[in-house]
Write an enzyme that holds these catalytic residues in place. Structure first.
Site, short mmCIF file in Angstrom:
data_model
loop_
_atom_site.label_atom_id
_atom_site.label_comp_id
_atom_site.label_asym_id
_atom_site.label_seq_id
_atom_site.Cartn_x
_atom_site.Cartn_y
_atom_site.Cartn_z
N HIS A 66 0.93 -1.37 0.19
CA HIS A 66 -0.27 0.29 0.07
C HIS A 66 0.99 1.24 0.55
O HIS A 66 0.58 2.07 -0.68
CB HIS A 66 -1.19 -0.06 1.43
CG HIS A 66 0.06 0.35 2.72
ND1 HIS A 66 0.06 -0.64 2.77
CD2 HIS A 66 0.16 1.13 3.11
CE1 HIS A 66 0.68 -0.60 4.13
NE2 HIS A 66 0.40 0.41 4.15
N LYS A 71 9.23 -2.42 3.72
CA LYS A 71 10.65 -2.36 4.49
C LYS A 71 10.07 -3.88 5.63
O LYS A 71 9.41 -4.05 5.69
CB LYS A 71 10.51 -0.90 5.44
CG LYS A 71 12.04 -1.07 6.45
CD LYS A 71 12.59 0.46 5.82
CE LYS A 71 13.85 0.46 6.12
NZ LYS A 71 14.53 -0.50 6.05
N LYS A 95 3.54 -2.72 11.51
CA LYS A 95 4.09 -1.77 12.79
C LYS A 95 4.96 -0.34 11.98
O LYS A 95 4.29 0.55 12.27
CB LYS A 95 6.25 -2.40 12.26
CG LYS A 95 6.87 -2.02 13.68
CD LYS A 95 8.28 -2.83 13.72
CE LYS A 95 7.44 -4.61 13.68
NZ LYS A 95 9.36 -5.28 14.39
N LYS A 107 9.73 -8.68 4.52
CA LYS A 107 10.35 -9.27 6.02
C LYS A 107 12.00 -10.39 4.80
O LYS A 107 11.17 -10.81 3.79
CB LYS A 107 10.01 -10.08 6.46
CG LYS A 107 10.96 -10.08 7.86
CD LYS A 107 10.54 -9.18 8.96
CE LYS A 107 11.83 -9.74 10.14
NZ LYS A 107 11.81 -8.10 10.81
N SER A 364 15.63 3.39 10.56
CA SER A 364 15.59 3.59 8.97
C SER A 364 15.45 3.75 8.93
O SER A 364 15.83 4.06 7.63
CB SER A 364 14.88 1.89 9.14
OG SER A 364 16.07 0.70 9.90
P1 NAD Z 1 20.09 -10.73 17.93
O1 NAD Z 1 20.38 -12.03 17.32
O2 NAD Z 1 20.85 -9.83 18.31
O3 NAD Z 1 20.45 -10.93 19.60
C1 NAD Z 1 18.51 -11.93 20.28
C2 NAD Z 1 19.43 -12.28 21.28
O4 NAD Z 1 18.53 -13.81 21.38
C3 NAD Z 1 20.64 -13.56 21.45
O5 NAD Z 1 21.86 -13.09 22.26
C4 NAD Z 1 20.89 -14.83 21.41
O6 NAD Z 1 21.95 -16.04 21.89
C5 NAD Z 1 19.64 -14.86 22.00
N1 NAD Z 1 18.41 -15.68 22.13
C6 NAD Z 1 17.65 -16.61 20.81
N2 NAD Z 1 17.46 -17.37 20.91
C7 NAD Z 1 17.38 -17.67 22.58
C8 NAD Z 1 16.44 -18.36 23.55
N3 NAD Z 1 15.49 -19.43 22.92
N4 NAD Z 1 16.20 -18.38 24.36
C9 NAD Z 1 16.98 -17.20 24.53
N5 NAD Z 1 17.26 -16.51 24.11
C10 NAD Z 1 17.69 -16.64 22.69
O7 NAD Z 1 18.95 -10.32 17.17
P2 NAD Z 1 18.01 -8.86 18.06
O8 NAD Z 1 18.33 -7.85 16.65
O9 NAD Z 1 18.09 -8.21 19.03
O10 NAD Z 1 16.79 -9.39 17.63
C11 NAD Z 1 15.71 -10.30 18.34
C12 NAD Z 1 14.52 -9.58 18.58
O11 NAD Z 1 14.02 -8.78 18.58
C13 NAD Z 1 14.02 -10.62 17.26
O12 NAD Z 1 12.54 -10.88 17.46
C14 NAD Z 1 13.46 -9.71 16.31
O13 NAD Z 1 12.89 -9.64 15.10
C15 NAD Z 1 13.25 -8.31 16.84
N6 NAD Z 1 13.77 -7.37 16.13
C16 NAD Z 1 14.60 -6.41 16.22
C17 NAD Z 1 15.01 -5.60 15.91
C18 NAD Z 1 16.87 -5.20 15.66
O14 NAD Z 1 16.62 -3.75 14.80
N7 NAD Z 1 17.79 -5.51 15.41
C19 NAD Z 1 14.02 -4.35 15.12
C20 NAD Z 1 12.80 -4.66 14.87
C21 NAD Z 1 12.54 -6.44 16.03
#
Ligand code: NAD
Length: 476
Positions: A66, A71, A95, A107, A364
């Protein structure tokens, strides 16, 4: 009686969507148009690594166009699959709508455990994946702009930007093809911390509203509040760091892949984060009690629970036992739809993912605008702003002097007042404003509609309405 199976991630998102849309009066058919994912591209490609060809599977889903570009981040994990990528793409649509970032939702994901590969190998794989996507306009400044997600960061985004530039040598806007790049490669200050920072700003805004705190059985400020964080990666670490260092909250529990740590007096987040980077987990850290089965920590008493790792961790099996008063979904989809029903009935307040972790896409958006305008935020105004402030300070001190007043404006005030805003200050200000405005739009619906008993439904109502208006304006 047979227990119902847990819905998949995408089914959970759809169930939550349906719950909200039942309260709306959309034109026939529009509801389905918004809910379904427009397209998912699956690619399998080979890369020669360690003397043999290794085949990788990747996805890029476009949920809603839309608004364009669409993104959404690119995730590197072994569990990546089409259902997950489509769920995450749908959440991106909602979002972006809730924080008014002018994008559709998308995604991507690659089935890979990045910890198993050397840096140069990851570069080869990332460049090849980027090539496959760019070839089909699934990476493009005007059509599809990826960003980091779990398992990816600045480094991967820089490779993607460079790969795209090599394929589009005359595109002056090539850098805007991806966000979350390092500052020296077209990125923006404050992007790495943005999602965790957004979680902090969301919580601050929640704690500004007495009615909302009352619903969660909380009072006061964030000072001294007991927090448990799951996943001390990019998002979880920054959220925990800012909440402890700047708001006086106490992180009493951290849950990681290899177990959890609990300390009722609060854990040292900086030290623990350094330890995890060096040792790959929390086991063996010098402070706190080590808990092997860390899932129990999700059920521990606390004021605020921050799931910041993966989806589906609060589900039909444990929702009843979760004792947190407030859950802020820093991860995408940490609470399944059935668990959401249980928690809602229990009175647990949930700040939903589509809003809670929108700090990343917000910054972003700022980065993309910066890339397209080819100038850093604040570059034209900063010194002029400082000069105007200096004029005022000089004049006040002159008037005080002429009036025979001994006192002058204090040095600390003068220094703070004179400092013009640089890029980081502007980014944080824009993010804070975005998180506050979006929260207020959600809470208005939450408090003003009798049928809306939770923030998640309110968030869906706000975002679906915006997406619907956008489709209707196009004549669809
Ligand atoms: P990341 O890879 O930097 O960190 C994830 C962390 O979670 C790691 O420390 C990992 O060891 C831990 N982890 C993974 N599986 C696990 C489990 N089963 N139990 C406990 N710990 C576990 O990832 P991130 O970028 O911090 O993303 C984390 C979440 O946030 C995801 O759902 C992602 O979609 C969401 N998110 C991230 C962003 C971003 O800007 N990076 C933006 C929006 C949403």
């Amino acid at each position: 009686m047979l227990k119902k199976p847990e819905p998949t991630f995408r089914e959970s998102v759809d169930l939550m969507f349906n719950r909200a849309v039942a309260l709306m009066d959309l034109p026939p058919g529009l509801e389905e148009k918004i809910r379904v994912c427009n397209a998912t591209y699956t690619v399998r490609f080979g890369v020669r690594l360690r003397g043999q060809i290794k085949t990788f599977t990747g996805y890029r889903s476009v949920h809603s166009e839309h608004m364009e570009p669409v993104k959404g981040g690119i995730r590197y994990a072994t569990a990546v699959n089409q259902d997950e990528v489509e769920a995450l793409a749908a959440l991106m649509t909602y979002k972006c709508a809730i924080v008014e970032a002018p994008f559709g939702g998308s995604k991507g994901g690659l089935c890979i455990d990045p910890r198993e590969y050397e840096e140069h190998e990851l570069e080869l794989v990332t460049r090849r994946f980027a090539y496959e996507l760019a070839k089909r306009d699934l990476i493009s400044p005007s059509q599809n702009v990826p960003a980091p997600d779990m398992g990816t960061g600045e480094r991967e985004m820089a490779w993607i930007a460079d790969q795209y530039s090599r394929m589009h040598t005359t595109d002056i806007n090539a850098r805007a093809c991806v966000t979350g790049k390092p500052p020296h490669a077209g990125g923006i200050q404050g992007r790495v911390e943005a999602t965790g920072r957004g979680v902090q700003y969301a919580l601050r805004e929640f704690f500004r509203h007495a009615d909302d705190k009352k619903k969660a059985g909380l009072q006061g400020t964030l000072e001294g509040k007991k927090v448990i964080v799951q996943g001390l990666g990019n998002v979880g670490y920054h959220a925990a760091k800012f909440l402890t260092e700047e708001d006086g909250a106490k992180v009493i529990g951290v849950i990681e892949r290899d177990g959890g740590l609990y300390d009722k007096d609060g854990l040292d987040i900086e030290g623990l984060h350094r330890y995890i980077s060096q040792h790959g987990g929390v086991k063996g850290y010098y402070s706190g009690e080590y808990v092997v089965d860390s899932r129990h920590l999700l059920e521990e008493e606390c004021d605020v629970l921050i799931p910041a790792a993966v989806e589906g961790v609060i589900n039909m099996n444990n929702a009843e036992r979760v004792k947190a008063k407030l859950i802020i979904e820093a991860a995408n989809g940490p609470v399944t739809a059935p668990a959401d029903d249980v928690l809602r009935k229990k009175g647990t307040v949930i700040i939903p993912d589509m809003y809670a972790n929108a700090g990343g896409v917000t910054v972003s958006y700022f980065e993309w605008v910066k890339n397209l305008s080819h100038i850093r935020f604040g570059r034209m105004q900063r010194r002029q702003e400082e000069a105007r402030h200096q004029l005022l300070v000089d004049e006040i001190n002159r008037v005080l002097g002429e009036a025979g007043v001994e006192a002058k404006l204090s040095a600390s005030f003068t220094e703070a007042y004179l400092k013009g805003a640089g890029e980081l200050e502007l980014v944080r200000s824009g993010l804070d404003d975005t998180m506050r405005t979006a929260y207020q739009a959600m809470r208005e619906v939450w408090h003003e509609h009798d049928d809306v008993t939770d923030l998640r439904t309110a968030a869906y109502l706000v975002s679906i309405k915006r997406v619907a208006e956008s489709y209707q304006a196009k004549g669809l």
